[in-house]
Motif scaffolding. Structure first.
Motif, PDB file in Angstrom:
ATOM      1  N   GLU A 179      -1.712 -20.787   7.710  1.00 14.56           N
ATOM      2  CA  GLU A 179      -0.916 -21.578   8.656  1.00 14.56           C
ATOM      3  C   GLU A 179       0.424 -20.909   8.938  1.00 14.56           C
ATOM      4  OE1 GLU A 179       0.708 -26.170   9.292  1.00 14.56           O
ATOM      5  OE2 GLU A 179      -0.639 -25.659   7.620  1.00 14.56           O
ATOM      6  N   SER A 180       1.005 -20.260   7.935  1.00 19.59           N
ATOM      7  CA  SER A 180       2.288 -19.575   8.151  1.00 19.59           C
ATOM      8  C   SER A 180       2.142 -18.406   9.115  1.00 19.59           C
ATOM      9  CB  SER A 180       2.866 -19.089   6.822  1.00 19.59           C
ATOM     10  OG  SER A 180       2.081 -18.035   6.280  1.00 19.59           O
ATOM     11  N   LEU A 181       0.940 -17.817   9.178  1.00 24.20           N
ATOM     12  CA  LEU A 181       0.698 -16.715  10.113  1.00 24.20           C
ATOM     13  C   LEU A 181       0.761 -17.159  11.565  1.00 24.20           C
ATOM     14  CD1 LEU A 181      -2.184 -14.571   8.573  1.00 24.20           C
ATOM     15  CD2 LEU A 181       0.104 -13.788   9.174  1.00 24.20           C
ATOM     16  N   SER A 182       0.705 -18.461  11.794  1.00 23.31           N
ATOM     17  CA  SER A 182       0.791 -18.961  13.168  1.00 23.31           C
ATOM     18  C   SER A 182       2.162 -18.693  13.781  1.00 23.31           C
ATOM     19  CB  SER A 182       0.471 -20.461  13.204  1.00 23.31           C
ATOM     20  OG  SER A 182      -0.886 -20.681  12.849  1.00 23.31           O
ATOM     21  N   LEU A 183       3.137 -18.323  12.962  1.00 25.95           N
ATOM     22  CA  LEU A 183       4.407 -17.856  13.511  1.00 25.95           C
ATOM     23  C   LEU A 183       4.200 -16.602  14.340  1.00 25.95           C
ATOM     24  CD1 LEU A 183       7.615 -17.857  13.509  1.00 25.95           C
ATOM     25  CD2 LEU A 183       7.410 -16.275  11.569  1.00 25.95           C
ATOM     26  N   LEU A 184       3.246 -15.750  13.915  1.00 31.93           N
ATOM     27  CA  LEU A 184       3.060 -14.436  14.536  1.00 31.93           C
ATOM     28  C   LEU A 184       1.839 -14.337  15.437  1.00 31.93           C
ATOM     29  CD1 LEU A 184       3.759 -12.060  11.500  1.00 31.93           C
ATOM     30  CD2 LEU A 184       5.380 -13.038  13.117  1.00 31.93           C
ATOM     31  N   LEU A 185       0.787 -15.093  15.116  1.00 35.23           N
ATOM     32  CA  LEU A 185      -0.495 -14.855  15.777  1.00 35.23           C
ATOM     33  C   LEU A 185      -1.029 -16.116  16.444  1.00 35.23           C
ATOM     34  CD1 LEU A 185      -2.239 -12.776  12.947  1.00 35.23           C
ATOM     35  CD2 LEU A 185      -1.061 -11.884  14.969  1.00 35.23           C
ATOM     36  N   GLU A 186      -1.666 -15.921  17.585  1.00 32.17           N
ATOM     37  CA  GLU A 186      -2.367 -16.973  18.302  1.00 32.17           C
ATOM     38  C   GLU A 186      -3.569 -16.335  18.982  1.00 32.17           C
ATOM     39  OE1 GLU A 186       0.523 -18.442  21.042  1.00 32.17           O
ATOM     40  OE2 GLU A 186       0.406 -16.706  22.379  1.00 32.17           O
ATOM     41  N   GLY A 187      -4.416 -17.149  19.607  1.00 29.30           N
ATOM     42  CA  GLY A 187      -5.580 -16.557  20.252  1.00 29.30           C
ATOM     43  C   GLY A 187      -6.470 -17.597  20.904  1.00 29.30           C
ATOM     44  N   SER A 188      -7.628 -17.156  21.320  1.00 28.92           N
ATOM     45  CA  SER A 188      -8.595 -18.033  21.979  1.00 28.92           C
ATOM     46  C   SER A 188      -9.998 -17.627  21.554  1.00 28.92           C
ATOM     47  CB  SER A 188      -8.450 -17.957  23.498  1.00 28.92           C
ATOM     48  OG  SER A 188      -8.717 -16.642  23.959  1.00 28.92           O
ATOM     49  N   VAL A 189     -10.957 -18.501  21.855  1.00 26.71           N
ATOM     50  CA  VAL A 189     -12.348 -18.268  21.481  1.00 26.71           C
ATOM     51  C   VAL A 189     -13.165 -17.984  22.719  1.00 26.71           C
ATOM     52  CG1 VAL A 189     -14.394 -19.249  20.391  1.00 26.71           C
ATOM     53  CG2 VAL A 189     -12.126 -19.783  19.493  1.00 26.71           C
ATOM     54  N   SER A 190     -13.984 -16.940  22.643  1.00 28.12           N
ATOM     55  CA  SER A 190     -14.927 -16.587  23.709  1.00 28.12           C
ATOM     56  C   SER A 190     -14.237 -16.575  25.065  1.00 28.12           C
ATOM     57  CB  SER A 190     -16.112 -17.555  23.683  1.00 28.12           C
ATOM     58  OG  SER A 190     -16.774 -17.480  22.444  1.00 28.12           O
ATOM     59  N   HIS A 191     -14.799 -17.299  26.027  1.00 27.08           N
ATOM     60  CA  HIS A 191     -14.258 -17.260  27.382  1.00 27.08           C
ATOM     61  C   HIS A 191     -13.255 -18.384  27.632  1.00 27.08           C
ATOM     62  CE1 HIS A 191     -17.070 -14.144  28.579  1.00 27.08           C
ATOM     63  NE2 HIS A 191     -18.039 -14.834  27.991  1.00 27.08           N
ATOM     64  N   SER A 192     -12.865 -19.094  26.595  1.00 20.67           N
ATOM     65  CA  SER A 192     -11.930 -20.206  26.765  1.00 20.67           C
ATOM     66  C   SER A 192     -10.543 -19.695  27.126  1.00 20.67           C
ATOM     67  CB  SER A 192     -11.851 -21.025  25.470  1.00 20.67           C
ATOM     68  OG  SER A 192     -10.820 -21.990  25.551  1.00 20.67           O
ATOM     69  N   HIS A 193      -9.864 -20.446  27.996  1.00 20.97           N
ATOM     70  CA  HIS A 193      -8.495 -20.105  28.366  1.00 20.97           C
ATOM     71  C   HIS A 193      -7.479 -20.878  27.529  1.00 20.97           C
ATOM     72  CE1 HIS A 193      -9.734 -17.681  31.770  1.00 20.97           C
ATOM     73  NE2 HIS A 193     -10.517 -18.664  32.201  1.00 20.97           N
ATOM     74  N   THR A 194      -7.959 -21.718  26.621  1.00 21.83           N
ATOM     75  CA  THR A 194      -7.069 -22.503  25.782  1.00 21.83           C
ATOM     76  C   THR A 194      -6.557 -21.643  24.628  1.00 21.83           C
ATOM     77  OG1 THR A 194      -8.308 -24.509  26.301  1.00 21.83           O
ATOM     78  CG2 THR A 194      -6.825 -24.596  24.418  1.00 21.83           C
ATOM     79  N   VAL A 195      -5.246 -21.627  24.455  1.00 23.92           N
ATOM     80  CA  VAL A 195      -4.621 -20.807  23.410  1.00 23.92           C
ATOM     81  C   VAL A 195      -4.321 -21.689  22.199  1.00 23.92           C
ATOM     82  CG1 VAL A 195      -2.645 -19.353  22.834  1.00 23.92           C
ATOM     83  CG2 VAL A 195      -3.645 -19.256  25.130  1.00 23.92           C
ATOM     84  N   HIS A 196      -4.682 -21.191  21.011  1.00 22.27           N
ATOM     85  CA  HIS A 196      -4.452 -21.922  19.770  1.00 22.27           C
ATOM     86  C   HIS A 196      -3.697 -21.033  18.785  1.00 22.27           C
ATOM     87  CE1 HIS A 196      -7.352 -25.030  20.952  1.00 22.27           C
ATOM     88  NE2 HIS A 196      -8.166 -24.051  21.311  1.00 22.27           N
ATOM     89  N   PRO A 197      -2.846 -21.610  17.939  1.00 23.78           N
ATOM     90  CA  PRO A 197      -2.296 -20.838  16.810  1.00 23.78           C
ATOM     91  C   PRO A 197      -3.426 -20.436  15.884  1.00 23.78           C
ATOM     92  CG  PRO A 197      -1.736 -23.167  16.615  1.00 23.78           C
ATOM     93  CD  PRO A 197      -2.342 -22.995  17.967  1.00 23.78           C
ATOM     94  N   ILE A 198      -3.222 -19.390  15.103  1.00 30.03           N
ATOM     95  CA  ILE A 198      -4.313 -18.799  14.323  1.00 30.03           C
ATOM     96  C   ILE A 198      -4.956 -19.800  13.372  1.00 30.03           C
ATOM     97  CG2 ILE A 198      -2.647 -17.893  12.649  1.00 30.03           C
ATOM     98  CD1 ILE A 198      -5.985 -16.254  13.628  1.00 30.03           C
ATOM     99  N   HIS A 199      -4.171 -20.681  12.754  1.00 30.08           N
ATOM    100  CA  HIS A 199      -4.774 -21.597  11.781  1.00 30.08           C
ATOM    101  C   HIS A 199      -5.659 -22.641  12.461  1.00 30.08           C
ATOM    102  CE1 HIS A 199      -1.316 -24.087  12.971  1.00 30.08           C
ATOM    103  NE2 HIS A 199      -1.930 -25.129  12.446  1.00 30.08           N
ATOM    104  N   LYS A 200      -5.326 -23.027  13.693  1.00 31.65           N
ATOM    105  CA  LYS A 200      -6.180 -23.967  14.415  1.00 31.65           C
ATOM    106  C   LYS A 200      -7.398 -23.253  14.995  1.00 31.65           C
ATOM    107  CE  LYS A 200      -2.728 -27.479  15.501  1.00 31.65           C
ATOM    108  NZ  LYS A 200      -2.074 -28.292  16.565  1.00 31.65           N
ATOM    109  N   LEU A 201      -7.225 -22.007  15.350  1.00 29.16           N
ATOM    110  CA  LEU A 201      -8.358 -21.220  15.837  1.00 29.16           C
ATOM    111  C   LEU A 201      -9.436 -21.125  14.757  1.00 29.16           C
ATOM    112  CD1 LEU A 201      -8.950 -19.551  18.457  1.00 29.16           C
ATOM    113  CD2 LEU A 201      -8.225 -17.543  17.176  1.00 29.16           C
ATOM    114  N   LEU A 202      -8.994 -21.040  13.493  1.00 30.36           N
ATOM    115  CA  LEU A 202      -9.925 -20.890  12.377  1.00 30.36           C
ATOM    116  C   LEU A 202     -10.480 -22.227  11.888  1.00 30.36           C
ATOM    117  CD1 LEU A 202      -8.130 -18.087  10.347  1.00 30.36           C
ATOM    118  CD2 LEU A 202     -10.212 -17.900  11.710  1.00 30.36           C
ATOM    119  N   SER A 203     -10.227 -23.289  12.621  1.00 26.14           N
ATOM    120  CA  SER A 203     -10.819 -24.581  12.247  1.00 26.14           C
ATOM    121  C   SER A 203     -12.300 -24.630  12.596  1.00 26.14           C
ATOM    122  CB  SER A 203     -10.075 -25.726  12.949  1.00 26.14           C
ATOM    123  OG  SER A 203     -10.218 -25.627  14.365  1.00 26.14           O
TER     124      SER A 203
END
Length: 592
Positions: free
Chosen positions: A210-234
């Motif tokens: 969760e602390s890495l969400s300060l630095l990293l974010e992203g999205s899954v596949s073709h989605s345009h929704t951006v999530h912090p890394i810890h939510k992406l890994l949910s």
């Protein structure tokens, strides 16, 4: 692309706003940060949140930093945190009520930060560290613009002129190169060998991810929704790829590092991408010559909060004005603008001026930082959470800021002055970004040198009240604020009132002279002649002409977008700036 493939990229703001554009202290190396990471996990009051009291103890007692430098990094990190405007206004009020250093320190001790994220933030400061190879080889020929041996030697420090805060490719390279050490800072002490090395089977907790969400974010596949890394890994499928164990509820360090190496990519909202795919703001008129180089791009129509960027490059010899939601909460960069007058009167996130010359820039309230680098003869008018100036010459900064302006090496002949303008929605904009009128530390700069030591104190001076003139925004706007929402410092207020009295005395003297009509015409002609000579000698004629509508003045283009109230034939002649009232009105004083 596979259904469960993730794209992960470095967030922009920790680099643009969080990294100071200077070579960091040597004690921010991995050797010392590794010690700090172990120390904070074994001391009370340090984990999971680190308060100012303990950070001061670590910074001053262990890392040998000056206390003001320790506080600088602490409050800079706090600027990155997602606090509401109301919370920031409450904090400003509490600071303004501190009447002594002891009360101020007591208030600062109320502030705490996420310990793991703060460790990552300190490591991130190495972004602008100058490598031995770079210092020996160099990256470019000496600039022909150097005007003196002293300014040239200051520029050779490369503190400001080559910082990488805005370059997303540099952000990605930094994360890829230093990923192992960044993750090591998040490993619990029990996961380390006796020599301090990470064990092969080390694990990362969910809190570390969760602390890495300060630095990293992203999205899954073709989605345009951006999530912090810890939510992406949910997502269970991604958890499996990243080495998550349902039994221990932790991630395998080795597998997680491999997952990130495969998923890391360039930020799709960064400057490298949006200058090609972003929306280009159209000009009402494009003229030949230097203006053909002018480029203004933005990604605000598609970027999520924190990634909204506007780039203005090579704007020359014209006046640009903008008050629009397209700028709200955006990170602005003005690059190589010259002989321009730029008004961006919206609540902004951050602003960087890079290699600009002979220009005036008036900004709406900036919630985080204004950074001025490698500029020459530029006047900046701003309300900002933080102000940084490096490698700049003969610049004047009219500021209202709750933090001490940071002066980096390489500055020559800076002038610091109080904020001196207003526009109808200024107070509303300030409230929206959480900035108050107090405290205001515009005249208490912090000089930053090598290892945090004091640089040349002669690089700046405070503007004398005798040279101070209020600035009037030369446009009509809707709103309720018709005057300064705060009191000018007493000496400056006295100087303004003295000039107003001088004008009244002038008008009275002319009236009591009892000139006849012929004498009045002759006297008026003489005054107008001298005034227009002054306009030409000072270059103010160009500024007045640039305010005229393009139909009346085809040699200049109009503003970025149309101003809320349309121009009239006299709109450009209402106000100049920083001059006595008669001169500021773009006309000679009237003979009564």
């Amino acid at each position: 692309m596979d259904k469960y493939t993730a794209c992960v990229w470095p967030r922009l703001e920790p680099f643009m706003i969080g990294v100071l554009p200077a070579t960091p202290p040597s004690k921010f190396s991995m050797h010392y940060l590794r010690k700090m990471a172990s120390y904070v996990r074994t001391r009370d009051g340090c984990f999971p949140r680190l308060g100012w009291h303990m950070w001061r103890h670590i910074a001053c007692g262990k890392l040998q930093l000056a206390e003001e430098l320790a506080w600088l990094y602490f409050e800079t990190f706090d600027l990155l945190m997602p606090r509401s405007a109301e919370q920031r206004l409450e904090w400003a009020e509490a600071l303004s009520q501190s009447q002594s250093p002891k009360e101020l320190d007591r208030q600062r001790c109320q502030l705490s930060v996420n310990t793991l994220q703060f460790l990552l933030f300190l490591y991130l400061q190495q972004l602008n560290r100058i490598s031995l190879r770079t210092s020996l080889i160099g990256e470019e020929w000496p600039s022909p613009r150097s005007r003196s041996p002293s300014s040239s030697s200051e520029r050779e420090t490369k503190i400001s002129s080559q910082n990488k805060n805005w370059y997303d490719q540099a952000h990605l390279t930094f994360i890829q190169t230093h990923l192992a050490e960044l993750l090591e800072l998040l490993v619990e002490p029990g996961q380390l060998s006796s020599s301090g090395q990470v064990l092969r089977d080390s694990q990362l907790t969910s809190e570390a991810i969760e602390s890495l969400s300060l630095l990293l974010e992203g999205s899954v596949s073709h989605s345009h929704t951006v999530h912090p890394i810890h939510k992406l890994l949910s997502r269970p499928a991604l958890q499996s790829q990243a080495g998550f164990s349902k039994i221990s509820r932790t991630y395998s360090l080795q597998q997680f590092q491999g997952f990130l190496h495969q998923a890391l990519c360039l930020n799709p909202f960064g400057i490298s991408t949006f200058s090609q795919s972003g929306k280009k703001l159209a000009w009402s008129m494009q003229v030949e010559g230097t203006l053909k180089k002018a480029k203004i791009f933005r990604n605000t129509h598609l970027a999520p909060p924190g990634s909204r960027l506007v780039l203005m490059s090579h704007v020359c010899k014209q006046t640009l004005a903008k008050d629009s939601e397209k700028l709200n909460d955006a990170n602005i960069k003005l690059h190589r603008c010259s002989e321009a007058f730029i008004y961006l009167l919206s609540p902004l996130r951050s602003v960087t001026l890079d290699k600009c010359r002979n220009s005036t820039v008036v900004l709406g309230p900036v919630g985080t930082s204004v950074h001025i680098q490698s500029c020459e003869n530029v006047r900046v008018v701003c309300v900002a959470g933080h102000l940084t100036v490096g490698g700049s010459f003969h610049c004047t900064i009219h500021a209202l800021t709750p933090t001490r302006p940071l002066l980096l090496p390489g500055n020559v002949s800076l002038t610091l002055a109080p904020f001196h303008t207003h526009y109808p929605t200024l107070e509303d904009h300030m409230a929206s970004v959480g900035l108050a009128v107090v405290p205001n530390l515009w005249d208490q700069p912090l000089l930053f040198g090598a290892e945090g030591s004091t640089s040349d104190a002669g690089c700046y001076h405070i503007q004398p009240p005798s040279e101070f003139y209020p600035l009037v925004i030369p446009f009509q706007m809707e709103g309720d604020n018709c005057e300064f929402p705060w009191d000018l410092p007493a000496d400056y207020q006295k100087a303004v009132e003295g000039r107003e009295k001088a004008i009244e005395d002038w008008q009275k003297t002319v009236k009591e002279a009892h000139l006849n009509k012929v004498q009045r015409r002759q006297f008026q002609a003489l005054v107008e002649q001298k005034f227009h000579e002054w306009l030409l000698e000072t270059g103010k004629r160009q500024e007045l002409d640039s305010l005229l509508p393009s139909a009346l003045n085809p040699s200049t283009s109009t503003s970025l977008d149309h101003w809320p109230s349309s121009h009239t034939s006299n709109s450009g002649l209402n106000v100049l700036k920083d001059q006595p009232p008669e001169q500021a009105m773009g006309r000679a004083p009237t003979v009564c």
